[in-house]
Design a protein around this motif. Structure first.
Motif, mmCIF file in Angstrom:
data_model
loop_
_atom_site.group_PDB
_atom_site.id
_atom_site.type_symbol
_atom_site.label_atom_id
_atom_site.label_comp_id
_atom_site.label_asym_id
_atom_site.label_seq_id
_atom_site.Cartn_x
_atom_site.Cartn_y
_atom_site.Cartn_z
ATOM 1 N N ILE A 211 12.001 114.117 -2.269
ATOM 2 C CA ILE A 211 13.122 114.272 -3.194
ATOM 3 C C ILE A 211 12.800 115.324 -4.260
ATOM 4 O O ILE A 211 13.651 116.140 -4.627
ATOM 5 C CB ILE A 211 13.479 112.914 -3.838
ATOM 6 C CG1 ILE A 211 14.128 111.993 -2.800
ATOM 7 C CG2 ILE A 211 14.420 113.106 -5.039
ATOM 8 C CD1 ILE A 211 14.413 110.596 -3.302
ATOM 9 N N LEU A 212 11.558 115.308 -4.752
ATOM 10 C CA LEU A 212 11.161 116.340 -5.721
ATOM 11 C C LEU A 212 11.280 117.734 -5.110
ATOM 12 O O LEU A 212 11.752 118.674 -5.758
ATOM 13 C CB LEU A 212 9.719 116.104 -6.183
ATOM 14 C CG LEU A 212 9.481 115.103 -7.310
ATOM 15 C CD1 LEU A 212 8.006 115.068 -7.645
ATOM 16 C CD2 LEU A 212 10.296 115.437 -8.550
ATOM 17 N N PHE A 213 10.859 117.876 -3.862
ATOM 18 C CA PHE A 213 10.950 119.172 -3.185
ATOM 19 C C PHE A 213 12.398 119.605 -3.039
ATOM 20 O O PHE A 213 12.752 120.763 -3.318
ATOM 21 C CB PHE A 213 10.279 119.082 -1.814
ATOM 22 C CG PHE A 213 10.387 120.347 -1.011
ATOM 23 C CD1 PHE A 213 9.607 121.456 -1.307
ATOM 24 C CD2 PHE A 213 11.276 120.438 0.048
ATOM 25 C CE1 PHE A 213 9.719 122.626 -0.564
ATOM 26 C CE2 PHE A 213 11.399 121.594 0.795
ATOM 27 C CZ PHE A 213 10.605 122.694 0.491
ATOM 28 N N LEU A 214 13.261 118.673 -2.609
ATOM 29 C CA LEU A 214 14.678 118.992 -2.459
ATOM 30 C C LEU A 214 15.324 119.300 -3.803
ATOM 31 O O LEU A 214 16.302 120.041 -3.870
ATOM 32 C CB LEU A 214 15.403 117.827 -1.781
ATOM 33 C CG LEU A 214 14.999 117.562 -0.322
ATOM 34 C CD1 LEU A 214 15.554 116.217 0.153
ATOM 35 C CD2 LEU A 214 15.490 118.681 0.576
ATOM 36 N N GLY A 215 14.766 118.718 -4.868
ATOM 37 C CA GLY A 215 15.302 118.961 -6.212
ATOM 38 C C GLY A 215 14.861 120.280 -6.805
ATOM 39 O O GLY A 215 15.302 120.637 -7.900
ATOM 40 N N GLY A 216 13.960 121.004 -6.104
ATOM 41 C CA GLY A 216 13.586 122.332 -6.562
ATOM 42 C C GLY A 216 12.271 122.420 -7.283
ATOM 43 O O GLY A 216 12.068 123.336 -8.098
ATOM 44 N N ILE A 217 11.330 121.502 -6.998
ATOM 45 C CA ILE A 217 10.029 121.566 -7.660
ATOM 46 C C ILE A 217 9.322 122.861 -7.283
ATOM 47 O O ILE A 217 9.567 123.443 -6.218
ATOM 48 C CB ILE A 217 9.161 120.342 -7.279
ATOM 49 C CG1 ILE A 217 7.965 120.215 -8.216
ATOM 50 C CG2 ILE A 217 8.695 120.432 -5.840
ATOM 51 C CD1 ILE A 217 7.180 118.934 -8.049
ATOM 52 N N ASN A 218 8.434 123.313 -8.147
ATOM 53 C CA ASN A 218 7.658 124.517 -7.910
ATOM 54 C C ASN A 218 6.964 124.444 -6.553
ATOM 55 O O ASN A 218 6.247 123.482 -6.259
ATOM 56 C CB ASN A 218 6.609 124.662 -9.025
ATOM 57 C CG ASN A 218 5.823 125.946 -8.911
ATOM 58 O OD1 ASN A 218 4.961 126.083 -8.055
ATOM 59 N ND2 ASN A 218 6.124 126.896 -9.788
ATOM 60 N N VAL A 219 7.177 125.450 -5.720
ATOM 61 C CA VAL A 219 6.661 125.436 -4.346
ATOM 62 C C VAL A 219 5.140 125.401 -4.323
ATOM 63 O O VAL A 219 4.537 124.685 -3.522
ATOM 64 C CB VAL A 219 7.182 126.662 -3.564
ATOM 65 C CG1 VAL A 219 6.555 126.711 -2.180
ATOM 66 C CG2 VAL A 219 8.700 126.616 -3.455
ATOM 67 N N ARG A 220 4.497 126.144 -5.205
ATOM 68 C CA ARG A 220 3.037 126.146 -5.232
ATOM 69 C C ARG A 220 2.498 124.763 -5.584
ATOM 70 O O ARG A 220 1.508 124.306 -5.002
ATOM 71 C CB ARG A 220 2.529 127.179 -6.234
ATOM 72 C CG ARG A 220 2.649 128.616 -5.739
ATOM 73 C CD ARG A 220 2.096 129.585 -6.748
ATOM 74 N NE ARG A 220 2.877 129.567 -7.998
ATOM 75 C CZ ARG A 220 2.599 130.289 -9.065
ATOM 76 N NH1 ARG A 220 1.542 131.087 -9.069
ATOM 77 N NH2 ARG A 220 3.362 130.220 -10.144
#
Length: 410
Positions: A211-220
């Motif tokens: 969910i954090l990834f889908l929400g736009g968390i920093n890719v690195r």
């Protein structure tokens, strides 16, 4: 008809209106018989099919076990009736959950997460939690046992979505977006590993950080998390003798077919016996006390034996449809700037998708043996009820989306 044309012309030509407004106007201007249904039919039919198919297969897989145990009173229909009761409870609670607007779920999400932490803590307190086969994962309530980790999967999906929405302006910050959630998940992981329930920890981690990834968390930061998590899981496996045994048994189950490779070897035998179309519903040999947990963790192996490759493909197709619809509903909600419902829908899709993938991989010998049930299908009251409530929330998100697209509600 003239009114419809005028509305379309008026708003379609006005470039100042947003795409959402234009879509809503087109819905209103469309003839009544072209209006979409209130709910997603593909989602409903795939979910109902999995629930009912699972009920049938739980009965088929559990007949011998139910007849052979004194605990069940030697009643062949013991698990059939019990599973049916859990389905009924899940349906009732699902109907109630559907009545709650997503605003209410968002407001309750932090409180539900705290309740989940308290329940996970209670499970490992001596004298409160119930221990079965060396694992303390259940809270006894009279004739039924409640497994808090199943409810926690839903609570984490809600909490992670709410957290992500609150942190949207800071999603590129490692310290403000990533670290607080990592700390919370480590706490949950500590409690789950104390039971121990490594499988639930893996699923919950995938839900939260997915969910954090889908929400736009920093890719690195996300890549770093994935590497650290992978190293952590390897260390956890290596530090635990019984987890190491499962890994070695997975690599060559027939080397010790009567020991650490027992479950997997019999699951593979079930798949081999099923061939294309299976030996017939109810005709499995492996469920006759050869394959442990045939009606829970290894129900897919029984489906493969009785209904063959065709039956397995049908199950996979139904899960794929359900997960695809969950992500599509979430994507539509986000397009409508409903970020919390959108992330919740996709979190539910992650939950069902990841857990079903792991269970299927275990049954087919593609992943090490892990005590995770097949969502919507395996026997287990806590899991079935939690799945039904999650589906109801997903349907609520879809219903609210459609109301907004029709031009009514928010």
């Amino acid at each position: 008809m003239k009114l419809s044309l005028n509305l379309t012309d008026l708003f379609g030509r006005n470039k100042g209106h947003s795409p959402v407004t234009s879509r809503a106007v087109r819905r209103l201007a469309a003839p009544a018989n072209d209006q979409p249904s209130e709910l997603d039919p593909a989602l409903i039919w795939s979910a109902v099919s999995l629930l009912l198919f699972g009920w049938v297969m739980v009965y088929s897989a559990s007949i011998a076990t139910a007849e052979g145990l004194a605990y069940t009173g030697h009643q062949a229909t013991f698990y059939l009736v019990r599973h049916g009761v859990f389905l009924a409870i899940g349906a009732v609670l699902g109907v109630l959950a559907f009545q709650m607007p997503m605003r209410a779920w968002q407001q309750m999400s932090p409180h539900l997460f705290i309740v989940g932490i308290v329940l996970l803590t209670a499970v490992i307190v001596p004298g409160i939690g119930k221990t079965v086969n060396g694992a303390s994962r259940w809270l006894p309530f009279g004739p039924v046992n409640f497994q808090p980790s199943e409810a926690m999967k839903m609570f984490v999906a809600l909490y992670a979505a709410d957290y992500t929405v609150r942190k949207l302006p800071h999603m590129q910050s490692f310290r403000r977006a990533f670290l607080p959630m990592a700390g919370v998940i480590l706490l949950v992981g500590f409690l789950l590993l104390a039971e121990p329930d490594f499988g639930a920890f893996v699923v919950i981690t995938c839900i939260a950080f997915g969910i954090l990834f889908l929400g736009g968390i920093n890719v690195r930061a996300f890549v770093l998390l994935a590497i650290v998590a992978l190293i952590g899981f390897v260390l956890l496996i290596w530090a635990s003798p019984y987890r190491r045994d499962r890994i070695f048994g997975f690599m060559d189950p027939f080397e010790d077919a009567f020991g650490k490779g027992y479950q997997l070897s019999h699951a593979l035998i079930a798949f081999g016996r099923g061939e294309w179309f299976g030996v017939g519903l109810g005709a499995s040999v492996e469920k006759l006390f050869y394959l442990p947990e045939a009606h829970t963790d290894f129900i897919l192996a029984i489906i493969a034996e009785e209904l063959g490759l065709v039956g397995v493909i049908v199950v996979i197709a139904l899960f794929a449809t359900l997960v695809q619809r969950a992500f599509a509903i979430g994507r539509r909600a986000i397009d409508l700037e409903r970020f919390f419902p959108g992330l919740v829908a996709q979190g539910i899709g992650l939950w069902i998708g990841v857990q079903s993938f792991i269970n299927m991989g275990v049954n087919m010998g593609l992943l090490p043996t892990k005590g995770l049930t097949l969502p919507l299908m395996s026997f287990g009251g806590s899991g079935i009820v939690a799945n039904c409530i999650a589906l109801a929330i997903l349907l609520r998100i879809d219903w609210e989306n459609r109301q907004i697209m029709r031009g009514g509600g928010s």
